[in-house]
Scaffold this motif. Sequence first.
Motif: not given
Length: 329
Positions: A128-145
């Motif tokens: 999806a076009r916004r998957t990259r931004e979803a990745v950034a949100l998951c990183e901010a939420a503290g996910f390791d992988v």
Amino acid sequence: MNLDELAERILQGDRRALARAITLVESSREDHRAQATELLDRLRPHHREALRIGLSGTPGVGKSTFVEAFGCMLTAKGLKVAVLAVDPSSARSGGSILGDKTRMERLSRDRNAFIRPSPSQSHLGGVARRTREAVALCEAAGFDVILIETVGVGQSETVVAEMSDLFLLLLAPAGGDELQGVKRGIMEMADLILVNKADGDLKPAAIRTCADYAGALRLLRKRPQDPEGFPKAMTVSAVQEEGLEEAWAEMQKLVEWRKAHSFWARNRAAQARHWFDQEVRHALLAKLETTEARAAMDELAARVAEGSLSPAAAARDLLAELDKDDRAA
């Protein structure tokens, strides 16, 4: 929407806040886009990084089964795992099934896992076009992988490669020539080729297929971001959960080498530049979707159709009109 509160809850690992934020960044409404950009700007100073793993493979190769088995193995090690699964959207209705949580029943119940299915909509490249931004949100939420499961192969795997640190290609044993037209390009991007379903009657075929691809990888030009022996092919069985530990060990080895030799940071910087370029291009294309621009395009298209104006001249006139409107604004 209180962005300060939403950002704080995301940083605390609140799943509901994360899901709400992903919905916000996936929205195409202009006010939502402004809020999403502001939210991401507030989260960026915290500099949280996860290992981003892109995963591609032909339909039926067992991507969801692999993601569930691999994800459960990682959570058992105490790691927090986010899965961003992209489902193909219907070209006719625009709808998506979004059934990944159903297929990953065990992982979806895991307290250390977060699964978010998203429609690919009309965006090519398997994400999806916004998957990259979803990745950034998951990183901010503290996910390791973060596992990014794509629609499939054959479109534009560079999109996946431009948002991940590692790119895995999942193949089925004795798959024949269905990848013949695209496999060289995909193989040149893959960091690991995993031949799945290496169990039961298919195990000998999986071992042969793995050997074939290992030989093919040796013929490819060596990439500067790879240590000796990479990229490599391995066999795994997602059903019997065999080979997963070995695959994870190889991923860690590759990541550690790239970090030690500055390729990790260099790749992240190149990706950031790439997505800046893409955002500029999308913003320029969005100008063609305004009511005024559509009316001008329809008028010029009619003249092109009747033969009184060439396509090149019509495009020149349209761009000149848009430029004039921008200066007036």
